[in-house]
Design a protein around this motif. Structure first.
Motif, PDB file in Angstrom:
ATOM      1  N   LEU A 175      12.476   1.663   2.846  1.00 22.63           N
ATOM      2  CA  LEU A 175      12.437   1.761   3.949  1.00 22.63           C
ATOM      3  C   LEU A 175      12.955   2.709   5.053  1.00 22.63           C
ATOM      4  N   GLU A 176      13.505   4.002   4.083  1.00 16.62           N
ATOM      5  CA  GLU A 176      13.324   5.154   4.571  1.00 16.62           C
ATOM      6  C   GLU A 176      12.409   6.005   4.703  1.00 16.62           C
ATOM      7  N   GLN A 177      11.182   5.460   4.137  1.00  9.66           N
ATOM      8  CA  GLN A 177      10.277   6.653   4.203  1.00  9.66           C
ATOM      9  C   GLN A 177       9.129   6.596   5.516  1.00  9.66           C
ATOM     10  N   GLN A 178       8.579   7.685   6.187  1.00  5.32           N
ATOM     11  CA  GLN A 178       7.752   7.424   6.994  1.00  5.32           C
ATOM     12  C   GLN A 178       6.555   6.564   6.485  1.00  5.32           C
ATOM     13  N   PHE A 179       5.599   5.771   7.251  1.00  9.39           N
ATOM     14  CA  PHE A 179       4.977   4.824   7.059  1.00  9.39           C
ATOM     15  C   PHE A 179       3.098   5.244   6.923  1.00  9.39           C
ATOM     16  N   VAL A 180       2.888   5.486   5.748  1.00  8.23           N
ATOM     17  CA  VAL A 180       1.116   6.961   5.715  1.00  8.23           C
ATOM     18  C   VAL A 180       0.714   6.471   7.096  1.00  8.23           C
ATOM     19  N   LYS A 181       0.809   5.686   7.216  1.00  9.41           N
ATOM     20  CA  LYS A 181      -0.656   5.317   8.253  1.00  9.41           C
ATOM     21  C   LYS A 181       0.078   5.371   9.663  1.00  9.41           C
ATOM     22  N   ASP A 182       1.327   5.971  10.186  1.00  6.27           N
ATOM     23  CA  ASP A 182       1.719   5.716  11.396  1.00  6.27           C
ATOM     24  C   ASP A 182       2.572   6.633  11.256  1.00  6.27           C
ATOM     25  N   PRO A 183       3.250   8.011  11.244  1.00  5.46           N
ATOM     26  CA  PRO A 183       3.983   8.683  10.337  1.00  5.46           C
ATOM     27  C   PRO A 183       5.521   8.518  11.716  1.00  5.46           C
ATOM     28  N   SER A 184       5.169   8.340  12.946  1.00  7.53           N
ATOM     29  CA  SER A 184       6.430   8.152  13.805  1.00  7.53           C
ATOM     30  C   SER A 184       7.668   6.926  13.993  1.00  7.53           C
ATOM     31  N   LYS A 185       6.895   6.162  12.371  1.00  3.66           N
ATOM     32  CA  LYS A 185       7.994   5.331  12.660  1.00  3.66           C
ATOM     33  C   LYS A 185       8.149   4.711  10.840  1.00  3.66           C
ATOM     34  N   THR A 186       9.419   3.735  10.384  1.00  4.80           N
ATOM     35  CA  THR A 186       9.098   4.055   9.234  1.00  4.80           C
ATOM     36  C   THR A 186       8.950   2.804   8.501  1.00  4.80           C
ATOM     37  N   ARG A 215      19.944  17.867   3.480  1.00  5.41           N
ATOM     38  CA  ARG A 215      18.993  17.159   2.058  1.00  5.41           C
ATOM     39  C   ARG A 215      19.343  16.324   1.917  1.00  5.41           C
ATOM     40  N   LEU A 216      20.587  15.356   1.411  1.00  2.15           N
ATOM     41  CA  LEU A 216      20.484  14.398   1.001  1.00  2.15           C
ATOM     42  C   LEU A 216      20.043  13.555   1.866  1.00  2.15           C
ATOM     43  N   ASN A 217      19.477  13.558   3.032  1.00  4.18           N
ATOM     44  CA  ASN A 217      18.623  12.884   3.865  1.00  4.18           C
ATOM     45  C   ASN A 217      17.167  13.204   3.668  1.00  4.18           C
ATOM     46  N   ALA A 218      17.130  13.857   3.316  1.00  7.47           N
ATOM     47  CA  ALA A 218      15.470  14.455   3.209  1.00  7.47           C
ATOM     48  C   ALA A 218      14.969  13.791   1.839  1.00  7.47           C
ATOM     49  N   PHE A 219      16.071  13.780   1.388  1.00  4.10           N
ATOM     50  CA  PHE A 219      16.073  12.895  -0.332  1.00  4.10           C
ATOM     51  C   PHE A 219      15.569  11.875  -0.483  1.00  4.10           C
ATOM     52  N   TYR A 220      16.765  10.997   0.499  1.00  2.16           N
ATOM     53  CA  TYR A 220      16.800   9.535   1.341  1.00  2.16           C
ATOM     54  C   TYR A 220      15.014   9.174   1.413  1.00  2.16           C
ATOM     55  N   LYS A 221      14.694  10.060   2.310  1.00  2.00           N
ATOM     56  CA  LYS A 221      13.938   9.784   2.916  1.00  2.00           C
ATOM     57  C   LYS A 221      12.210   9.742   2.021  1.00  2.00           C
ATOM     58  N   LEU A 273       0.714  -1.220  -0.182  1.00  2.00           N
ATOM     59  CA  LEU A 273       0.239  -0.291  -0.192  1.00  2.00           C
ATOM     60  C   LEU A 273       0.968   1.362  -0.160  1.00  2.00           C
ATOM     61  N   GLN A 274       2.305   1.129   0.539  1.00  2.00           N
ATOM     62  CA  GLN A 274       2.841   1.965   0.862  1.00  2.00           C
ATOM     63  C   GLN A 274       3.561   2.804  -0.470  1.00  2.00           C
ATOM     64  N   ILE A 275       4.123   1.808  -0.772  1.00  2.00           N
ATOM     65  CA  ILE A 275       4.384   1.656  -2.378  1.00  2.00           C
ATOM     66  C   ILE A 275       3.794   2.104  -3.725  1.00  2.00           C
ATOM     67  N   SER A 276       2.565   1.893  -3.439  1.00  2.00           N
ATOM     68  CA  SER A 276       1.397   2.120  -4.433  1.00  2.00           C
ATOM     69  C   SER A 276       0.923   3.985  -4.609  1.00  2.00           C
ATOM     70  N   ALA A 277       0.951   4.668  -2.843  1.00  2.00           N
ATOM     71  CA  ALA A 277       0.638   5.908  -2.566  1.00  2.00           C
ATOM     72  C   ALA A 277       1.711   6.273  -2.612  1.00  2.00           C
ATOM     73  N   MET A 278       2.940   6.528  -1.881  1.00  2.00           N
ATOM     74  CA  MET A 278       4.510   7.223  -2.168  1.00  2.00           C
ATOM     75  C   MET A 278       5.186   7.138  -3.094  1.00  2.00           C
ATOM     76  N   GLY A 279       5.441   5.918  -3.749  1.00  2.81           N
ATOM     77  CA  GLY A 279       5.903   5.726  -5.678  1.00  2.81           C
ATOM     78  C   GLY A 279       8.077   6.047  -5.036  1.00  2.81           C
ATOM     79  N   ALA A 280       8.008   4.762  -3.354  1.00  2.00           N
ATOM     80  CA  ALA A 280       9.579   4.943  -3.613  1.00  2.00           C
ATOM     81  C   ALA A 280       9.954   4.301  -4.720  1.00  2.00           C
ATOM     82  N   LYS A 281      11.708   4.873  -5.018  1.00  2.00           N
ATOM     83  CA  LYS A 281      12.709   4.122  -6.495  1.00  2.00           C
ATOM     84  C   LYS A 281      13.010   3.431  -5.776  1.00  2.00           C
TER      85      LYS A 281
END
Length: 283
Positions: free
Chosen positions: A246-257, A235-241, A187-195
């Motif tokens: 695995l570094e994206q904030q989990f959409v259902k609970d932004p307190s975790k990745t 800024r690089l860390n923000a790009f990775y997030k 679901l995360q991959i679908s919504a947030m489009g990680a590369k």
């Protein structure tokens, strides 16, 4: 220095949304290098709000399936394009996409080219698609193709509206323990489009480009030279997030990745893929 042609200007304008004068200046500074010109535009914050996302839109659907193998599971996804959504949403077209996928799976295809070359009756899938196109009255073709394998493969097929077939398919391969959170990850991959899965998977040239853009942007903002490396790191860390799953904030609970999700179950993500209608290569 490459000539600054109208074609080059048009290409950069379409990709960035920047104005003609800004594009010409960027191309001149970059000595005609399109990739470098885009970096300059980004570094200067020129890109317009109307920037176009992705490439030329195409209609169609995505057929997907998980196949059990001796090693575990393999997930396949194939995009079949049509000219209009009117054709794309017909049951016949959706069934046709499933048939094309079946031929690709039978051939063990690893790419769109191999899917096109797969055997279909007396000919190839590419020939089969061209022959069947006449029944739909439109140009039909195979677009993107994806394949992931692991102990467990999860697929999430997203429909943008109830009457349309899937337009986004997210697949993730995990180990046995990771299967417990695989659906949430899909679901995360679908919504947030990680590369990329991890930051180590980000190509070196992409990291170099992002570093250069962050450095030039910091300089343009007048930041003190001695703190620029720290700003660039941030800024690089923000790009990775934003781009690394695995570094994206989990959409259902932004307190975790997303990485935290897998750690909580002692599992591992192995590979993932995301296919969206109209986001592949232009013809």
């Amino acid at each position: 220095m490459a000539a600054i042609t109208a074609a080059l200007i048009k290409q950069v304008r379409e990709d960035t949304g920047a104005g003609m004068l800004d594009v010409k200046k960027a191309l001149t500074e970059a000595e005609g290098d399109v990739a470098r010109a885009k970096e300059i535009i980004r570094a200067k914050g020129i890109a317009a709000a109307g920037k176009r996302e992705g490439r030329k839109a195409q209609e169609g659907t995505i057929a997907s399936k998980v196949v059990v193998t001796a090693e575990g599971q393999t997930g396949y996804a194939i995009e079949l394009n049509s000219e209009t959504d009117f054709v794309a949403k017909t049951p016949k077209f959706v069934e046709f996409a499933d048939t094309v996928l079946g031929y690709a799976i039978e051939a063990g295809a690893d790419s769109a080219a191999e899917a096109n070359a797969a055997k279909a009756g007396e000919g190839t899938v590419e020939e089969f698609v061209k022959e069947e196109a006449s029944t739909f009255g439109e140009h039909i073709k195979i677009g993107q193709f994806a394949k992931v394998s692991g102990e467990h493969v999860e697929i999430y097929a997203h429909k943008k509206s109830a009457e349309m077939p899937p337009s986004i398919v997210a697949m993730i391969a995990t180990d046995k323990a990771g299967a417990a959170v695989a659906h949430e990850a899909a679901l995360q991959i679908s919504a947030m489009g990680a590369k990329w899965l991890t930051r180590e998977d980000v190509p070196a040239d992409v990291v170099e480009s992002e570093t250069r853009v962050a450095t030039e942007k910091s300089q343009a903002e007048g930041k003190p030279e001695k703190i620029i490396p720290k700003i660039v790191e941030g800024r690089l860390n923000a790009f990775y997030k934003e781009t690394v799953l695995l570094e994206q904030q989990f959409v259902k609970d932004p307190s975790k990745t997303v990485g935290d999700l897998f750690k909580e179950v002692g599992g591992k993500a192995i590979a993932f893929a995301r296919v969206e209608v109209g986001k592949g290569e232009e013809e």
